[in-house]
Write an enzyme that holds these catalytic residues in place. Structure first.
Site, PDB file in Angstrom:
ATOM      1  N   PRO A 155       0.805  -1.153   0.171  1.00 40.34           N
ATOM      2  CA  PRO A 155      -0.201  -0.020  -0.089  1.00 40.34           C
ATOM      3  C   PRO A 155       0.835   1.170   0.000  1.00 40.34           C
ATOM      4  O   PRO A 155       0.294   2.164  -0.344  1.00 40.34           O
ATOM      5  CB  PRO A 155      -0.869  -0.188   1.355  1.00 40.34           C
ATOM      6  CG  PRO A 155      -0.102  -0.871   2.208  1.00 40.34           C
ATOM      7  CD  PRO A 155       0.434  -1.940   1.248  1.00 40.34           C
ATOM      8  N   TYR A 156       2.070   1.231   0.643  1.00 40.50           N
ATOM      9  CA  TYR A 156       3.007   2.300   0.673  1.00 40.50           C
ATOM     10  C   TYR A 156       3.459   2.645  -0.788  1.00 40.50           C
ATOM     11  O   TYR A 156       3.485   3.710  -1.210  1.00 40.50           O
ATOM     12  CB  TYR A 156       4.183   2.045   1.537  1.00 40.50           C
ATOM     13  CG  TYR A 156       5.142   2.995   1.791  1.00 40.50           C
ATOM     14  CD1 TYR A 156       5.087   4.323   2.357  1.00 40.50           C
ATOM     15  CD2 TYR A 156       6.644   2.792   1.104  1.00 40.50           C
ATOM     16  CE1 TYR A 156       6.063   5.226   2.518  1.00 40.50           C
ATOM     17  CE2 TYR A 156       7.467   3.393   1.303  1.00 40.50           C
ATOM     18  CZ  TYR A 156       7.269   4.756   1.888  1.00 40.50           C
ATOM     19  OH  TYR A 156       8.435   5.823   2.090  1.00 40.50           O
ATOM     20  N   VAL A 157       3.824   1.708  -1.440  1.00 45.04           N
ATOM     21  CA  VAL A 157       4.406   1.695  -2.790  1.00 45.04           C
ATOM     22  C   VAL A 157       3.005   2.290  -3.841  1.00 45.04           C
ATOM     23  O   VAL A 157       3.492   3.216  -4.518  1.00 45.04           O
ATOM     24  CB  VAL A 157       4.890   0.402  -3.392  1.00 45.04           C
ATOM     25  CG1 VAL A 157       5.186   0.528  -4.880  1.00 45.04           C
ATOM     26  CG2 VAL A 157       5.923  -0.124  -2.640  1.00 45.04           C
TER      27      VAL A 157
END
Length: 258
Positions: A155-157
């Site tokens: 999700p960060y990416v």
């Protein structure tokens, strides 16, 4: 003469880590600096430090996960100083999640902090700049993981890759307004937030920085002050007409293979 003499600079997520280092560097280069953060104590402590060193600084309490607070942070700076010249989006959420175990709630949290907040802070800053027909600069702190990243950063990416695209889109849209927008894809950096993440998610001990650095090409992690100097350069006229660039600030080379 400093690189940012009399510029009004807002550093979102500026109460610790890379953001705090940017605030210190900007003040050293002559800027008036406002920093945002969710926690009042470190924000006010940083402002006290900057003021004691002779700088002009303001703390604005804001949770960048809330789009209205992101916009309001810019409005508060404009109310205080009459304008905003430079914006740095350095707030970030790095909690872990893979493609298979990420919940909709975790995904939304990453989008809120790592993409939506910067979007609406940029919207408010550019609106002030264009209303005054004045030039300005914006730097987004992204991540080298935006190129793909580790499986546990799904999700960060996703959110940071969106910020990378947004940086280029906004730079193209406002290049004729003389508003320059660039980004830094930073690599592994020794910050307070990274220390907490390593301990919470990876069981790291007190020597994790040394152990991690030993595996890296330069033998150490990056430092926030090094990133801050680069950010100040991009905010300043010293970087010329450069806009729409997303620079890999890292010691690993994208595409390089052993």
């Amino acid at each position: 003469m400093g690189l940012l003499d009399d510029k009004v600079v807002l550093v979102n997520g500026g109460s610790q880590g890379v953001g705090a280092a940017v605030a210190r560097a900007a003040v050293r280069e002559g800027a008036v600096v406002a920093v945002t953060g969710r926690r009042t104590e470190p924000g006010e402590a940083l402002v006290a430090e900057l003021s004691a060193a002779g700088g002009r600084a303001l703390y604005v309490r804001a949770d960048l996960a809330d789009a209205e607070q992101a916009k309001a942070s810019v409005a508060e700076v404009v109310d205080a100083y009459g304008r905003i010249d430079c914006l740095v989006n350095s707030a970030g959420l790095t909690s872990r999640g893979t493609l298979l175990d990420t919940t909709p709630e975790l995904f939304d949290a990453h989008i809120a902090v790592n993409l939506r907040g910067p979007f609406f802070a940029m919207q408010a800053a550019v609106a002030d700049m264009t209303a005054r027909e004045a030039p300005g600069t914006i730097v987004n702190i992204i991540t080298s993981s935006a190129h793909g990243g580790q499986p546990f950063l799904a999700p960060y990416v996703a959110a940071k890759a969106g910020l990378m695209g947004l940086t280029r889109n906004a730079a193209h849209a406002h290049r004729r307004d003389r508003i320059r927008i660039n980004g830094l894809n930073i690599g592994w950096t020794a910050t307070e937030g990274e220390d907490a993440t390593q301990r919470a998610f990876h069981g790291a001990g007190d020597d994790w920085r040394e152990r991690a650095g030993a595996r890296l090409p330069m033998g150490r992690l990056g430092r926030p002050d090094e990133i801050a100097d680069f950010v100040v350069f991009l905010l300043s006229e010293r970087s010329g007409v450069v806009t729409g660039s997303v620079i890999d600030w890292d010691q690993n080379v994208l595409g390089g293979l052993d």
